[in-house]
Design a protein around this motif. Structure first.
Motif, PDB file in Angstrom:
ATOM      1  N   GLY A 183       0.637  -1.267  -0.081  1.00 40.21           N
ATOM      2  CA  GLY A 183      -0.168  -0.153  -0.089  1.00 40.21           C
ATOM      3  C   GLY A 183       0.824   1.332   0.027  1.00 40.21           C
ATOM      4  O   GLY A 183       0.516   2.353   0.405  1.00 40.21           O
ATOM      5  N   ILE A 184       2.097   1.171  -0.570  1.00 34.70           N
ATOM      6  CA  ILE A 184       3.025   2.347  -0.892  1.00 34.70           C
ATOM      7  C   ILE A 184       2.282   3.424  -1.691  1.00 34.70           C
ATOM      8  O   ILE A 184       1.903   2.841  -2.954  1.00 34.70           O
ATOM      9  CB  ILE A 184       4.378   1.978  -0.953  1.00 34.70           C
ATOM     10  N   LYS A 185       2.391   4.531  -1.411  1.00 32.09           N
ATOM     11  CA  LYS A 185       1.648   5.601  -2.246  1.00 32.09           C
ATOM     12  C   LYS A 185       2.493   6.217  -3.133  1.00 32.09           C
ATOM     13  O   LYS A 185       3.753   6.746  -2.622  1.00 32.09           O
ATOM     14  CB  LYS A 185       0.790   6.639  -1.267  1.00 32.09           C
ATOM     15  N   PHE A 186       2.146   6.118  -4.382  1.00 30.24           N
ATOM     16  CA  PHE A 186       3.090   6.864  -5.287  1.00 30.24           C
ATOM     17  C   PHE A 186       2.301   6.969  -6.374  1.00 30.24           C
ATOM     18  O   PHE A 186       1.156   6.555  -7.020  1.00 30.24           O
ATOM     19  CB  PHE A 186       4.053   5.567  -5.633  1.00 30.24           C
ATOM     20  N   PHE A 187       2.968   8.006  -7.144  1.00 35.28           N
ATOM     21  CA  PHE A 187       2.500   8.598  -8.411  1.00 35.28           C
ATOM     22  C   PHE A 187       3.561   8.389  -9.590  1.00 35.28           C
ATOM     23  O   PHE A 187       4.712   8.818  -9.350  1.00 35.28           O
ATOM     24  CB  PHE A 187       1.973  10.038  -8.386  1.00 35.28           C
ATOM     25  N   THR A 188       3.127   7.828 -10.594  1.00 39.34           N
ATOM     26  CA  THR A 188       3.943   7.942 -11.823  1.00 39.34           C
ATOM     27  C   THR A 188       4.114   9.059 -12.485  1.00 39.34           C
ATOM     28  O   THR A 188       3.244   9.959 -12.392  1.00 39.34           O
ATOM     29  CB  THR A 188       3.621   6.525 -12.938  1.00 39.34           C
ATOM     30  N   ALA A 189       4.942   8.997 -13.443  1.00 34.25           N
ATOM     31  CA  ALA A 189       5.357  10.032 -14.209  1.00 34.25           C
ATOM     32  C   ALA A 189       3.881  10.347 -15.227  1.00 34.25           C
ATOM     33  O   ALA A 189       3.722  11.283 -15.498  1.00 34.25           O
ATOM     34  CB  ALA A 189       6.642  10.020 -15.079  1.00 34.25           C
ATOM     35  N   ASP A 190       3.365   9.210 -15.425  1.00 32.39           N
ATOM     36  CA  ASP A 190       2.362   9.271 -16.171  1.00 32.39           C
ATOM     37  C   ASP A 190       1.248   9.537 -15.732  1.00 32.39           C
ATOM     38  O   ASP A 190       0.127  10.457 -16.378  1.00 32.39           O
ATOM     39  CB  ASP A 190       1.953   7.968 -16.922  1.00 32.39           C
ATOM     40  N   ASP A 191       0.961   9.327 -14.329  1.00 32.53           N
ATOM     41  CA  ASP A 191      -0.221  10.141 -13.551  1.00 32.53           C
ATOM     42  C   ASP A 191      -0.044  11.582 -13.517  1.00 32.53           C
ATOM     43  O   ASP A 191      -0.975  12.168 -13.830  1.00 32.53           O
ATOM     44  CB  ASP A 191       0.036   9.506 -12.226  1.00 32.53           C
ATOM     45  N   VAL A 192       1.062  12.161 -13.723  1.00 35.29           N
ATOM     46  CA  VAL A 192       1.713  13.579 -13.587  1.00 35.29           C
ATOM     47  C   VAL A 192       1.058  14.092 -15.120  1.00 35.29           C
ATOM     48  O   VAL A 192       0.270  14.880 -14.993  1.00 35.29           O
ATOM     49  CB  VAL A 192       2.909  14.001 -13.258  1.00 35.29           C
ATOM     50  N   TYR A 193       1.458  13.362 -15.860  1.00 39.30           N
ATOM     51  CA  TYR A 193       1.200  13.851 -17.373  1.00 39.30           C
ATOM     52  C   TYR A 193      -0.378  13.958 -17.750  1.00 39.30           C
ATOM     53  O   TYR A 193      -0.971  14.834 -18.152  1.00 39.30           O
ATOM     54  CB  TYR A 193       1.770  12.896 -18.283  1.00 39.30           C
ATOM     55  N   GLU A 194      -1.153  12.843 -17.075  1.00 36.02           N
ATOM     56  CA  GLU A 194      -2.516  12.752 -17.425  1.00 36.02           C
ATOM     57  C   GLU A 194      -3.403  13.365 -16.528  1.00 36.02           C
ATOM     58  O   GLU A 194      -4.358  13.995 -17.052  1.00 36.02           O
ATOM     59  CB  GLU A 194      -2.865  11.065 -17.336  1.00 36.02           C
ATOM     60  N   THR A 195      -3.197  13.758 -15.207  1.00 31.17           N
ATOM     61  CA  THR A 195      -3.971  14.493 -14.330  1.00 31.17           C
ATOM     62  C   THR A 195      -3.444  15.764 -13.990  1.00 31.17           C
ATOM     63  O   THR A 195      -4.261  16.510 -13.476  1.00 31.17           O
ATOM     64  CB  THR A 195      -4.333  13.703 -13.148  1.00 31.17           C
ATOM     65  N   GLY A 196      -2.254  16.025 -14.090  1.00 32.88           N
ATOM     66  CA  GLY A 196      -1.626  17.341 -14.048  1.00 32.88           C
ATOM     67  C   GLY A 196      -0.970  17.319 -12.536  1.00 32.88           C
ATOM     68  O   GLY A 196      -1.528  16.805 -11.681  1.00 32.88           O
ATOM     69  N   ILE A 197       0.039  18.191 -12.663  1.00 29.49           N
ATOM     70  CA  ILE A 197       1.088  18.200 -11.484  1.00 29.49           C
ATOM     71  C   ILE A 197       0.312  18.794 -10.131  1.00 29.49           C
ATOM     72  O   ILE A 197       0.402  18.377  -8.945  1.00 29.49           O
ATOM     73  CB  ILE A 197       2.285  19.106 -11.665  1.00 29.49           C
ATOM     74  N   GLY A 237      10.145  11.580 -18.402  1.00 29.56           N
ATOM     75  CA  GLY A 237       9.999  11.990 -16.827  1.00 29.56           C
ATOM     76  C   GLY A 237       9.214  13.395 -17.077  1.00 29.56           C
ATOM     77  O   GLY A 237       8.467  13.906 -17.635  1.00 29.56           O
ATOM     78  N   LEU A 238       9.357  14.108 -15.656  1.00 31.28           N
ATOM     79  CA  LEU A 238       8.716  15.147 -15.389  1.00 31.28           C
ATOM     80  C   LEU A 238       9.433  16.388 -15.787  1.00 31.28           C
ATOM     81  O   LEU A 238      10.454  16.672 -16.289  1.00 31.28           O
ATOM     82  CB  LEU A 238       8.531  15.563 -13.920  1.00 31.28           C
ATOM     83  N   THR A 239       8.877  17.520 -16.265  1.00 30.54           N
ATOM     84  CA  THR A 239       9.405  18.755 -16.748  1.00 30.54           C
ATOM     85  C   THR A 239       9.851  19.592 -15.529  1.00 30.54           C
ATOM     86  O   THR A 239       9.599  19.457 -14.184  1.00 30.54           O
ATOM     87  CB  THR A 239       8.318  19.769 -17.536  1.00 30.54           C
ATOM     88  N   ASP A 240      10.733  20.395 -15.962  1.00 34.15           N
ATOM     89  CA  ASP A 240      11.343  21.589 -14.905  1.00 34.15           C
ATOM     90  C   ASP A 240      10.277  22.178 -14.152  1.00 34.15           C
ATOM     91  O   ASP A 240      10.480  22.511 -13.015  1.00 34.15           O
ATOM     92  CB  ASP A 240      12.471  22.251 -15.329  1.00 34.15           C
ATOM     93  N   ARG A 241       9.486  22.555 -14.883  1.00 31.68           N
ATOM     94  CA  ARG A 241       8.187  23.420 -14.383  1.00 31.68           C
ATOM     95  C   ARG A 241       7.463  22.496 -13.359  1.00 31.68           C
ATOM     96  O   ARG A 241       6.912  23.073 -12.489  1.00 31.68           O
ATOM     97  CB  ARG A 241       7.224  24.081 -15.241  1.00 31.68           C
ATOM     98  N   GLU A 242       7.080  21.379 -13.648  1.00 30.83           N
ATOM     99  CA  GLU A 242       6.392  20.568 -12.665  1.00 30.83           C
ATOM    100  C   GLU A 242       7.109  20.014 -11.610  1.00 30.83           C
ATOM    101  O   GLU A 242       6.565  20.294 -10.534  1.00 30.83           O
ATOM    102  CB  GLU A 242       5.967  19.117 -13.577  1.00 30.83           C
ATOM    103  N   VAL A 243       8.583  20.075 -11.519  1.00 29.64           N
ATOM    104  CA  VAL A 243       9.076  19.541 -10.308  1.00 29.64           C
ATOM    105  C   VAL A 243       9.076  21.321  -9.329  1.00 29.64           C
ATOM    106  O   VAL A 243       8.847  20.992  -8.349  1.00 29.64           O
ATOM    107  CB  VAL A 243      10.600  19.417 -10.805  1.00 29.64           C
ATOM    108  N   ARG A 244       9.429  22.339 -10.240  1.00 26.71           N
ATOM    109  CA  ARG A 244       9.272  23.355  -9.657  1.00 26.71           C
ATOM    110  C   ARG A 244       7.916  23.788  -8.674  1.00 26.71           C
ATOM    111  O   ARG A 244       7.926  24.126  -7.650  1.00 26.71           O
ATOM    112  CB  ARG A 244       9.710  24.542 -10.409  1.00 26.71           C
ATOM    113  N   GLU A 245       6.956  23.419  -9.489  1.00 21.30           N
ATOM    114  CA  GLU A 245       5.629  23.607  -8.941  1.00 21.30           C
ATOM    115  C   GLU A 245       5.318  22.618  -7.725  1.00 21.30           C
ATOM    116  O   GLU A 245       4.980  23.217  -6.542  1.00 21.30           O
ATOM    117  CB  GLU A 245       4.628  22.948  -9.787  1.00 21.30           C
TER     118      GLU A 245
END
Length: 292
Positions: A183-197, A237-245
């Motif tokens: 039950g470890i909580k994680f979000f994939t890079a695709d989750d970020v892409y599909e649902t937004g950061i 992977g994630l973008t620089d702006r997503e990581v900054r956010e």
């Protein structure tokens, strides 16, 4: 004990500082590219490129109480090095200061996480957020318990189960199955892409429900098109702006921070520049939240 080297704009003495930067130049368990031991000094070298003023926060870095303590001493042995880094981080935390570690490989993160946990007055509230391409959930790798590929597993097993990772896109079948079974909580890079950061940040923050968060930024969470100088680069992977956010959102709730896994010799300096800029964005965001 530290080797004295400094960021040009970390101008305050240790006694006066609130934020203390220190390097952990170790890459002894790196499994693909070595060289992250050179990242702390490379980040110091390129920092001179940046203006000290942030127009977003109307803050100047030279007005923020930041001290650079230099680099921790390291050994060829990962266990010995972790003990030394822990002792340095614990001293910083025990002195009431905010630790910012720059690696070095991700195995080093265990030490400041443990130091922050040991000092946390509300241990049930202590949580860890990791931005990473990899699960790092092996119990051991290549005969080493404290391999860089194992750091999240040991944080969860030894320190806290209040844990979230964002940006995951790589790991053997066993790690994916282990994460789901436990039950470890994680979000994939695709989750970020599909649902937004922003939505991922919201869900992660609600899940952790903590104001004592340690935030670890493994730079390979970024797509290598943004950050090619990595020990284990992973596409999509994630973008620089997503990581900054993400850094801006979580900074106000953090009690410790690190940036790890830059290997400067594999690019023209862009990855060290980005890591340095993201570290500064984190400091600005946290400081602004305190002043508002």
């Amino acid at each position: 004990m530290f080797v004295p080297l400094t960021f040009f704009d970390a101008i305050y003495d240790y006694e006066d500082a609130e934020y203390v930067i220190f390097g952990a130049p170790f890459d002894g368990t790196s499994s693909f590219r070595t060289g992250s031991r050179r990242a702390p000094d490379k980040m110091r070298e390129v920092a001179i490129n940046f203006e000290t003023y942030s127009p977003k926060y109307d803050l100047d870095m030279t007005d923020i109480l930041v001290h650079d303590a230099g680099n921790s001493f390291v050994s060829v042995n990962v266990d010995e090095t972790l003990q030394w880094v822990y002792e340095d981080a614990k001293q910083i935390v025990d002195d009431g200061k905010f630790p910012i570690m720059i690696g070095g490989e991700h195995s080093m993160t265990y030490a400041p996480v443990k130091a922050c946990y040991d000092a946390c007055p509300e241990k049930d509230d202590f949580a860890v957020l990791v931005l990473d391409a990899h699960f790092d959930l092996r119990d051991e790798f290549r005969g080493l318990k404290n391999n860089h590929a194992c750091v999240s597993r040991h944080i969860i097993d030894d320190i806290t189960k209040k844990y979230v990772s964002i940006g995951i896109r790589s790991g053997p079948r066993e790690e994916w199955e282990f994460a789901k079974e436990k039950g470890i909580k994680f979000f994939t890079a695709d989750d970020v892409y599909e649902t937004g950061i922003k939505e991922v940040i919201k869900e992660a923050m609600e899940y952790l429900n903590s104001s004592h968060i340690y935030l670890s930024l493994d730079m390979d969470v970024l797509d290598p098109s943004y950050c090619p100088g990595l020990g284990t680069p992973e596409p999509f992977g994630l973008t620089d702006r997503e990581v900054r956010e993400a850094l801006r959102a979580f900074a106000p709730k953090t009690i410790g921070f690190d940036v790890v896994e830059i290997t400067p010799e594999y690019d023209n300096g862009i990855s060290a520049l980005l890591a340095t800029k993201l570290m500064r964005e984190f400091i600005f965001a946290r400081e602004a939240s305190k002043r508002n």
